[in-house]
Motif scaffolding. Structure first.
Motif, PDB file in Angstrom:
ATOM      1  N   ASP A  96       2.707   9.525  -0.604  1.00 37.08           N
ATOM      2  CA  ASP A  96       3.016   8.196  -0.068  1.00 37.08           C
ATOM      3  C   ASP A  96       4.273   7.667  -0.767  1.00 37.08           C
ATOM      4  OD1 ASP A  96       3.060   5.388   0.562  1.00 37.08           O
ATOM      5  OD2 ASP A  96       0.914   5.496   1.010  1.00 37.08           O
ATOM      6  N   PRO A  97       5.305   7.294  -0.012  1.00 41.25           N
ATOM      7  CA  PRO A  97       6.536   6.801  -0.646  1.00 41.25           C
ATOM      8  C   PRO A  97       6.355   5.462  -1.363  1.00 41.25           C
ATOM      9  CG  PRO A  97       6.645   6.548   1.740  1.00 41.25           C
ATOM     10  CD  PRO A  97       5.423   7.353   1.455  1.00 41.25           C
ATOM     11  N   ASP A  98       5.306   4.715  -1.016  1.00 37.00           N
ATOM     12  CA  ASP A  98       5.026   3.426  -1.662  1.00 37.00           C
ATOM     13  C   ASP A  98       3.994   3.661  -2.768  1.00 37.00           C
ATOM     14  OD1 ASP A  98       4.096   0.948  -2.493  1.00 37.00           O
ATOM     15  OD2 ASP A  98       4.048   0.097  -0.477  1.00 37.00           O
ATOM     16  N   TRP A 100       2.287   1.730  -4.710  1.00 41.04           N
ATOM     17  CA  TRP A 100       1.087   0.883  -4.674  1.00 41.04           C
ATOM     18  C   TRP A 100       0.171   1.299  -3.529  1.00 41.04           C
ATOM     19  CZ3 TRP A 100      -1.706  -1.851  -7.725  1.00 41.04           C
ATOM     20  CH2 TRP A 100      -2.643  -2.757  -7.226  1.00 41.04           C
ATOM     21  N   SER A 101       0.763   1.616  -2.400  1.00 38.49           N
ATOM     22  CA  SER A 101      -0.026   2.070  -1.259  1.00 38.49           C
ATOM     23  C   SER A 101      -0.728   3.388  -1.587  1.00 38.49           C
ATOM     24  CB  SER A 101       0.873   2.247  -0.037  1.00 38.49           C
ATOM     25  OG  SER A 101       0.149   2.798   1.043  1.00 38.49           O
ATOM     26  N   ARG A 151       3.238   6.053 -11.455  1.00 36.77           N
ATOM     27  CA  ARG A 151       4.134   5.595 -10.388  1.00 36.77           C
ATOM     28  C   ARG A 151       3.920   4.117 -10.080  1.00 36.77           C
ATOM     29  NH1 ARG A 151       4.985   8.622  -5.092  1.00 36.77           N
ATOM     30  NH2 ARG A 151       3.109   7.428  -4.605  1.00 36.77           N
ATOM     31  N   ALA A 152       2.661   3.706 -10.007  1.00 33.59           N
ATOM     32  CA  ALA A 152       2.369   2.305  -9.668  1.00 33.59           C
ATOM     33  C   ALA A 152       2.835   1.358 -10.773  1.00 33.59           C
ATOM     34  CB  ALA A 152       0.884   2.130  -9.399  1.00 33.59           C
ATOM     35  N   SER A 155       6.648   1.026 -10.722  1.00 34.58           N
ATOM     36  CA  SER A 155       7.126   0.178  -9.622  1.00 34.58           C
ATOM     37  C   SER A 155       6.890  -1.301  -9.901  1.00 34.58           C
ATOM     38  CB  SER A 155       6.426   0.566  -8.313  1.00 34.58           C
ATOM     39  OG  SER A 155       5.069   0.157  -8.329  1.00 34.58           O
ATOM     40  N   GLN A 157       3.972  -2.769  -9.827  1.00 30.50           N
ATOM     41  CA  GLN A 157       2.901  -3.306  -8.988  1.00 30.50           C
ATOM     42  C   GLN A 157       1.517  -3.196  -9.623  1.00 30.50           C
ATOM     43  OE1 GLN A 157       4.544  -0.681  -5.808  1.00 30.50           O
ATOM     44  NE2 GLN A 157       4.107  -2.408  -4.466  1.00 30.50           N
TER      45      GLN A 157
END
Length: 237
Positions: A96-98, A100-101, A151-152, A155, A157
């Motif tokens: 997933d590029p996002d 948080w998603s 990652r999260a 970012s 988030q």
């Protein structure tokens, strides 16, 4: 260290891999036992007795024990595919590029797996050191989740004080919600998980108490697995 199994080394094998080929009737019995155990564990959780699995499969208890001398071996055979899906979910979330998603989508996916199968809900909050293949998959999922956390956080988030142990606590809590609500409110877990995910999001609303130590959390998971009923007795071992 992996709080879900500090001894997992990412490798694992089952005793079946070295076993001689089964006769066709024995293969059919084994398949019937696994299918029956999957249905029984999904319905009643891992506290279901081996005798109830034998009845569901239409085989004698001696036949069941010839194929699976311990409940741990039966559990490993039944849930190998689900643990593979659990591990694969981290791989999919990482695409997933996002960030948080990907992070939240993984949590929701795993909690949905718990909701779909009471036995699997138990598996995720227990540890079975003797089932090496299961524990290797658990370690793979854990390592993938560490990447999702990183990652999260990078970012901005995910709150900085979140740790992988918080997922273990969430899964334990969600298993409790599923057990308590059952068929009466089968979707209650969705609201609970949504509330918890919001608490993970940055900026943090306030400080948290320290999480449990890895060793303490692992001991809790071992204690849960030891509480599963002993084969064929209906008593807690």
């Amino acid at each position: 260290m992996n709080p879900q199994n500090p001894h997992a080394d990412g490798t694992g094998s089952t005793a079946d891999s070295a076993a001689p080929p089964l006769r066709s009737d024995a293969e059919r019995n084994r398949a019937r036992i696994i299918a029956a155990a999957r249905a029984v564990f999904a319905r009643d959780g891992l506290n279901a007795s081996m005798a109830s699995v034998a009845r569901e499969a239409g085989v004698g208890i001696a036949t069941l024990f010839r194929h699976f001398p311990s409940k741990e071996e039966l559990v490993a055979a039944v849930f190998a595919d689900r643990m593979e899906a659990y591990a694969r979910a981290t791989d999919e979330a990482l695409t997933d590029p996002d960030p948080w998603s990907g992070f939240t989508g993984y949590i929701q996916a795993v909690c949905a797996m718990q909701a779909a199968d009471r036995g699997f809900a138990d598996i995720l909050t227990m540890s079975f050191p003797g089932a090496e293949a299961l524990e290797a998959l658990r370690a793979r999922a854990y390592n993938g989740f560490l990447e999702l956390i990183g990652r999260a956080k990078d970012s901005g988030q995910l709150r900085e004080d979140f740790t992988s142990r918080d997922l273990v606590l969430l899964l334990m809590a969600n298993a409790g919600v599923l057990s308590a609500t059952g068929d009466a409110a089968p979707d209650a877990w969705r609201r609970f998980v949504a509330w918890v995910i919001q608490s993970f999001q940055a900026p943090a609303r306030g400080p948290l108490p320290d999480p449990p130590e890895d060793a303490a959390l692992y001991a809790a998971m071992l204690r849960a697995s030891h509480g599963v009923t002993s084969p064929g007795t209906g008593k807690r071992r």
